[in-house]
Design an enzyme around this catalytic site. Structure first.
Site, PDB file in Angstrom:
ATOM      1  N   ASP A 527       0.862  -1.176   0.000  1.00  0.00           N
ATOM      2  CA  ASP A 527       0.000   0.000   0.000  1.00  0.00           C
ATOM      3  C   ASP A 527       0.908   1.239   0.000  1.00  0.00           C
ATOM      4  O   ASP A 527       2.124   1.117   0.160  1.00  0.00           O
ATOM      5  CB  ASP A 527      -0.883  -0.037   1.250  1.00  0.00           C
ATOM      6  CG  ASP A 527      -1.861   1.111   1.302  1.00  0.00           C
ATOM      7  OD1 ASP A 527      -2.360   1.499   0.239  1.00  0.00           O
ATOM      8  OD2 ASP A 527      -2.114   1.626   2.409  1.00  0.00           O
ATOM      9  N   THR A 529      -0.095   4.833   1.563  1.00  0.00           N
ATOM     10  CA  THR A 529      -0.218   5.632   2.775  1.00  0.00           C
ATOM     11  C   THR A 529       0.019   4.794   4.019  1.00  0.00           C
ATOM     12  O   THR A 529      -0.645   3.780   4.242  1.00  0.00           O
ATOM     13  CB  THR A 529      -1.618   6.272   2.853  1.00  0.00           C
ATOM     14  OG1 THR A 529      -1.850   7.014   1.658  1.00  0.00           O
ATOM     15  CG2 THR A 529      -1.730   7.179   4.058  1.00  0.00           C
ATOM     16  N   ASP A 726      -1.689  -1.311   6.095  1.00  0.00           N
ATOM     17  CA  ASP A 726      -1.932  -0.885   7.469  1.00  0.00           C
ATOM     18  C   ASP A 726      -3.364  -0.460   7.741  1.00  0.00           C
ATOM     19  O   ASP A 726      -3.696  -0.105   8.864  1.00  0.00           O
ATOM     20  CB  ASP A 726      -0.992   0.271   7.835  1.00  0.00           C
ATOM     21  CG  ASP A 726      -1.396   1.579   7.156  1.00  0.00           C
ATOM     22  OD1 ASP A 726      -1.976   1.509   6.059  1.00  0.00           O
ATOM     23  OD2 ASP A 726      -1.143   2.645   7.736  1.00  0.00           O
TER      24      ASP A 726
END
Length: 838
Positions: A527, A529, A726
């Site tokens: 990912d 961010t 996350d």
């Protein structure tokens, strides 16, 4: 309809999750709410379901979990069977999450653990005690040791401050000390037996001047009795159990080999006339093997002693983690300080942390600031600055300042407790490579017994005189030298040490399968961010084309108050800094992967990417699209602001790329791992980040299902995929990937879905995990090589294959020595992982 049931046997959140999942799998069940504290399950169903159906779903009547109607008499936990129905052990099995219990180091029964010390019903090895995860501390007076209480305070006799009471000796040490005591007794009687037997090789043996050989045989017999019936009797008990249950193991071979030698010697001493001349000495007595029995058993006992010592070191990582937890904390009550046990801290309590103290629980700083040494959790040596509103973690060490914190996670919910629990569970898990070993071990003992019988027959038919003696001795040597334990220990020892090493470096591994798969990955999906970037976005600017900037900012901040996304927090914080007025929001909706929508005073506010604007039928981008595109090409995230389906401006948010991301990605590429970024951000921003990091590929504007489908496509091509993320939107992809890697700074949902968690939330942690998995798998293969080669070479030599060529035979005593040290060598090799630099 909804009913409440009593459920016993739950000891942790993992138990709750297991019970919930099991009950939800029952047909006609629509909702389940489980509480381990209340020991109950609230079950909603379309139509009535019988109680027996629920019990079957939980694993049947012998399951750890027992469900019943409230106020009935459920089956007690202590009555449940533990060893596949075997009552002989009389040890109730606990769920794997329960602390302070015993397990087999070879994991013969998976993650089964036992309440009491004993030996494994499958392989016969001593059970090993898992370090207790609940460190309940008692306090005593240094002047009056008879004073013992559960909480700190002052001595009621002399008034001195009480100090923590250290346990006198762990059960692990007690086991080692018991074996040590037996070893001393075994040596005391074995050495004289050995000397008497070896003296027969001395010309004109002076001992025969004292008395004849037949009387010395009686002395050997008497001296061997304490070795057989006290110091090493447990080996025969284990051998007997293994034959009765047909779980043939190392002790089967030891028991048969030494038992036959001992019984043969007794009959040879009492009834020498029934034996042929081949078995007799020049003086007419039968060759006896009391010394072989005593020496072999003593050497096996020595191996067990060394293993017991080595096992304590393999769980050293868990013990070191447990030491991180302090025993007490300073509670603030009405402005007054009070020292309490950490077990008495409750959520919401105000805690004073003084210079040099360990932080007792997880929480947030409410007053003051300091530097915190987090190396014991993250593996990073540089202290971290912490200020008001920053999160602090239990077990980390405060610097030179004092601060106040509010307790938010206590007891088993703290990060330290979760790390210890994860390491404990992972240490007892089985790697897929272990399945190969299990198949070999299943046939190992019967094959060895067959080889022993064939050895005796070949020597009897074709060997030199005395044929029967040669055949008998070599057959016993074959039984003694074979060591299935070396095979069985090869994988679990390396896994245990490797998992502990990872925890000390901020890499938490959920199970052994993750270690094996991590070594094989060839694609890493990440990912953006919070994974590649810092995950701490900040608003750079807001551009408003229509309306008053502060009013528009207040509206979008009001909408974002209800969102959990990091970008939303950035907008809210920016609005507060600008003193914008926040308003009440109605009908808030978070559109995953797109943005947020809500109503303020009948105005519909939409904040998000272009997909959200299209969904909300906002089409007029002409005034801002060029500006937005320019910002995106600089790697910034831009959200459109629409009021009543009309774009009124945009807000620009920056999130810096972590410095470590560059180094980590380059190292992974060097190791042959293709790194691909999948992000929900727009094409321009994603392209800018991918270009800066020199990524091989990227996909932008990805919704959770897009990430999931992309991983499935890669897997269909035969790729072994790791996914790092996350956020909540990453959870499906993390679960689908061969290896899900969660950033410890992320959400609980992401961490729960992953097989590896990086405490620091840093891509360098993936490099550490890759290096660690490679080292562990290499270590396992070395162990298996040692074990297979040892048995492949050792058994033929013991059978006498070198005798026709070199005249070399292997004494059963030498075979016993080699067998004992084979297991120890495997453990010693696994312990080398403790010094590994990842």
């Amino acid at each position: 309809m909804t009913h409440i049931y009593t459920v016993i046997g739950m000891t942790c959140s993992g138990c709750e999750a297991h019970v919930t999942k099991s009950l939800l799998s029952v047909e006609n069940i629509t909702d389940v709410l489980v509480s381990k504290e209340k020991k109950e399950a609230v079950i909603t169903m379309d139509k009535h379901v019988e109680l027996e159906t629920f019990q079957t779903a939980l694993g049947g009547k012998d399951s750890k979990y027992q469900i019943s109607i409230p106020n009935s008499d459920p089956k007690k936990e202590s009555e449940s069977s533990c060893c596949g129905g075997s009552k002989e052990n009389k040890q109730a099995v606990n769920h794997k999450h329960e602390a302070g219990t015993y397990y087999c180091p070879m994991h013969c029964e998976g993650d089964k653990v036992y309440d009491k010390f004993g030996d494994c019903p499958v392989c016969g090895m001593d059970l090993v005690k898992q370090p207790s995860l609940v460190q309940k501390v008692q306090y005593t007076c240094p002047m009056h040791p008879e004073v013992i209480q559960d909480e700190p305070g002052s001595c009621p006799i002399c008034g001195m401050d009480l100090v923590p009471l250290e346990p006198s000796a762990s059960e692990e040490n007690k086991s080692y000390l018991d074996l040590s005591k037996k070893m001393k007794i075994a040596l005391l009687f074995t050495i004289p037996v050995f000397i008497i037997a070896m003296s027969e090789m001395i010309p004109n043996n002076p001992m025969f001047e004292i008395m004849e050989l037949k009387y010395w045989n009686w002395v050997q017999f008497v001296l061997t009795l304490p070795v057989v019936f006290y110091a090493c009797w447990m080996f025969f008990e284990r051998a007997f159990k293994s034959i009765i249950s047909w779980n043939l193991n190392m002790f089967t071979l030891i028991g048969i080999g030494t038992g036959v030698a001992f019984l043969f010697s007794i009959f040879g001493m009492l009834f020498p006339d029934i034996f042929p001349a081949d078995f007799k000495t020049a003086s007419g007595t039968v060759h006896l093997y009391f010394e072989a029995t005593a020496v072999v058993l003593t050497l096996v006992l020595l191996g067990q002693l060394l293993e017991a010592k080595a096992h304590s070191r393999t769980s050293g990582a868990i013990k070191e983690l447990l030491k991180l937890a302090p025993t007490e904390a300073t509670l603030i009550v009405d402005g007054e300080e009070k020292v309490i046990s950490i077990h008495d801290i409750k959520k919401g309590d105000s805690i004073r942390v003084k210079p040099g103290e360990k932080i007792p629980v997880d929480g947030t700083i409410t007053e003051g600031s300091s530097t915190i040494d987090e190396s014991m959790i993250t593996g990073e040596p540089i202290p971290v600055d912490k200020n008001k509103d920053d999160i602090v973690t239990s077990g980390t060490i405060n610097g030179t300042k004092s601060f106040l914190m509010v307790a938010e996670k206590v007891g088993s919910d703290t990060l330290l407790s979760q790390i210890v629990q994860m390491v404990s569970d992972a240490s007892r898990s089985r790697a897929p490579i272990q399945n190969v070993v299990d198949k070999v071990a299943k046939y190992f003992v019967p094959i060895v017994v067959a080889v022993s019988v064939v050895t005796f027959i070949i020597w009897w038919q074709f060997g030199p005189e005395p044929k029967l003696v040669y055949g008998f001795v070599n057959a016993i040597a074959v039984l003694i030298i074979a060591c299935p334990c070396a095979l069985g220990l090869a994988t679990p020892m390396s896994v245990m040490v490797g998992v502990g090493k990872g925890a000390q470096n901020g890499v938490l591994i959920k199970n052994a399968e993750a270690i094996e798969k991590m070594d094989k990955i060839d694609v890493l999906i990440t990912d953006k961010t919070g994974t590649i970037t810092e995950g701490k976005p900040s608003v750079e600017k807001i551009i408003v084309k229509e309306g008053i900037e502060l009013e528009v900012l207040g509206k979008i901040a009001s909408i974002n108050q209800s969102s959990e996304h990091p970008l939303a927090n950035a907008v809210v914080n920016f609005a507060k800094d600008k003193n914008a007025t926040l308003q009440k929001v109605a009908d808030f909706e978070s559109v995953t992967g797109k943005g947020v929508v809500g109503f303020i005073n009948s105005e519909k506010i939409s904040l998000g990417n272009q997909k959200l604007m299209e969904q909300e039928q906002v089409t007029d981008f002409s005034e801002v699209i060029k500006e937005v595109t320019a910002e995106q090409k600089l790697g910034k995230t831009v959200s459109y602001i629409a009021i009543n389906k009309k774009v009124v401006g945009y807000i620009t948010i920056t999130d810096a790329i972590k410095a470590s991301s560059f180094e980590a990605i380059e190292e992974l590429k060097r190791q042959g791992v293709e790194v691909i970024m999948l992000t929900g951000d727009n094409e321009n921003t994603a392209k800018a980040v991918a270009s800066e990091l020199n990524l091989s590929d990227f996909k932008a504007s990805c919704l959770p299902q897009d990430k999931l489908e992309y991983i499935k496509q890669l897997q269909a091509k035969g790729k072994i995929v790791a996914m790092a993320g996350d956020g909540i939107n990453d959870a499906p992809a993390l679960a689908q990937a061969d290896i899900g890697i969660a950033m410890g700074t992320g959400t609980d949902v992401a961490i729960e879905s992953a097989k590896i968690t990086l405490v620091k939330g840093d891509l360098l942690g993936i490099v550490k995990a890759k290096n660690l998995s490679h080292a562990v798998m290499k270590n396992i293969k070395q162990n298996l090589f040692f074990a297979f080669i040892y048995n492949t070479i050792g058994i033929p030599i013991a059978a006498g294959v070198l005798f026709p060529f070199l005249g070399i035979l292997l004494s059963p005593m030498i075979a016993a020595l080699a067998m004992s040290f084979s297991s120890v060598s495997v453990i010693a090799n696994a312990l080398r992982l403790r010094s590994l630099k990842i």
